[in-house]
Design an enzyme around this catalytic site. Structure first.
Site, mmCIF file in Angstrom:
data_model
loop_
_atom_site.group_PDB
_atom_site.id
_atom_site.type_symbol
_atom_site.label_atom_id
_atom_site.label_comp_id
_atom_site.label_asym_id
_atom_site.label_seq_id
_atom_site.Cartn_x
_atom_site.Cartn_y
_atom_site.Cartn_z
ATOM 1 N N ALA A 254 0.840 -1.197 0.000
ATOM 2 C CA ALA A 254 0.000 0.000 0.000
ATOM 3 C C ALA A 254 0.871 1.241 0.000
ATOM 4 O O ALA A 254 1.938 1.261 0.604
ATOM 5 C CB ALA A 254 -0.918 0.019 1.217
ATOM 6 N N ASP A 255 0.419 2.246 -0.706
ATOM 7 C CA ASP A 255 1.074 3.543 -0.653
ATOM 8 C C ASP A 255 0.353 4.480 0.300
ATOM 9 O O ASP A 255 0.934 5.437 0.793
ATOM 10 C CB ASP A 255 1.137 4.157 -2.050
ATOM 11 C CG ASP A 255 2.191 3.478 -2.904
ATOM 12 O OD1 ASP A 255 3.297 4.023 -3.007
ATOM 13 O OD2 ASP A 255 1.922 2.392 -3.437
#
Length: 392
Positions: A254-255
């Protein structure tokens, strides 16, 4: 031995140039925040945790040089202003990855606190930043190992049917040592399964248009001798429908994770989540707490970075048969000239499609109302999450 993509010792920072992988393993020095900004922007380093660590260590390296050559101001206030300006500049390199902004806020708080002390001076403020950046490096590696252990146990306990003892996992993009300080998040889960002989097979997607999966994840899997197969992005549905493949879980990085669990990750993640839901495959997001942004309420509030059209219309690689021992890179066009291009770097996966979020504190599942309570991670040290043996 796990690949070391970030090398740092006593103010000397170098990173493996990911634009040349998997063909050339070349480490480039990063001595200043300006060099780090360009390395991040040009994606010579990528992956939300790695970006934050490289930015922090680059500024630490720059400060160590200034201190060594007695070029640092004696004024605590001036050094504080210098550091905060550099941190704000570094944050502008990649807007979607929350880890970079989180690191900037934490480092700024350290600097402001130290500069406000009566005995502080410019040298001591710089030293405080350097120490805090180095601590971030060590913590990120430890957090990744914990994420791997928690995720592996959760999959074995919740993702397998009674007849299975080993897991088959599909991952997207690159979330390993090349995307973190070491070990990795989603790829760390695969590593943890492999280290305990509980991994049957791993699949990685190519991750167009930048090919982080085929270039980087495949490189790490081969490097670590993990049984794995590369597929194109468009093959994922067919793979999940294939009974012989028997994929048990999809694990992605995930960013940015919003307060409600909506997740921004590499483009193509949303499609995999939809496919997982249809095929009854567990879908997990592996992310350290630094990736969870409680100030962002839902995925609708996340700004999606758009990349250059050339990433879609052109592709770069070495010549297949070179007459010399040196690798010769070549860029070729793969699209019709003049076509319009839309190239978002990320997409948003709704929390409704996510079965669990793997953090260094455990695997957070949805409550009885189908909602993630991520705020508990930051205020309750005894949060209820999937347990993991201390030996893990």
């Amino acid at each position: 031995m796990t690949l070391q993509a970030i090398r740092y010792s006593a103010g000397n920072l170098s990173i493996i140039d990911q634009l040349q992988l998997p063909y050339v393993e070349n480490y480039i020095p990063i001595r200043t925040s300006d060099e780090a900004w360009h390395a991040i922007k040009e994606m010579r380093v990528r992956g939300a945790p790695a970006i934050a660590i490289v930015a922090a260590l680059a500024l630490a390296s720059e400060l160590q040089t200034l201190v060594a050559y007695d070029q640092i101001s004696s004024s605590a206030e001036e050094v504080q202003a210098f550091i905060i300006e550099k941190l704000q500049y570094l944050v502008s390199s990649r807007p979607t990855a929350v880890n970079l902004g989180d690191a900037s806020r934490k480092l700024s708080a350290v600097v402001v606190d130290h500069a406000g002390r009566p005995e502080s001076n410019g040298h001591s403020v710089a030293t405080a930043l350097i120490q805090a950046a180095e601590e971030m490096l060590a913590k990120d590696i430890n957090d990744n190992i914990q994420i791997g252990a928690y995720g592996a146990q959760w999959i074995l306990a919740n993702g397998l049917d009674a007849k299975k003892s080993k897991a088959t996992v599909l991952t997207h993009c690159n979330t390993g040592s090349l995307a973190t300080s070491g070990y990795g998040t989603a790829l760390g889960v695969i590593r943890a399964l492999a280290s305990t002989s509980k991994l049957r097979h791993a699949y990685c997607t190519e991750t167009r248009p930048y090919n982080q999966g085929s270039r980087l994840t495949a490189f790490e899997l081969v490097h670590d001798n993990i049984p794995a197969t590369l597929i194109t992005d468009s093959m994922a549905a067919a793979l999940l429908a294939k009974s012989e493949a028997s994929v048990d879980a999809i694990v992605v990085g995930a960013d940015r994770v919003a307060a409600n669990g909506d997740t921004a990750n590499k483009i193509g993640t949303y499609a995999l989540a939809v496919l997982a839901k249809y095929h009854g495959v567990k879908f997990l997001v592996a992310a350290p707490l630094t990736t969870i942004d409680l100030s962002t309420k839902t995925g609708n509030d996340i700004i999606i970075e758009e990349r250059p059209a050339s990433e879609v219309t052109k592709i770069k690689g070495p010549r297949d048969k070179s007459s010399t021992n040196e690798v010769e890179f070549e860029t070729v066009c793969i699209a019709a000239s003049g076509i319009n291009v839309w190239n978002p770097a990320f997409d948003i996966t709704p929390s409704a499609l996510i079965d669990g979020i793997i953090t260094e504190k455990g695997v957070v599942e949805k409550d009885a109302k189908g909602r993630f309570q991520l705020e508990d991670l930051f205020c309750d040290p005894s949060i209820t999450a999937a347990s993991v043996p201390e030996s893990a």
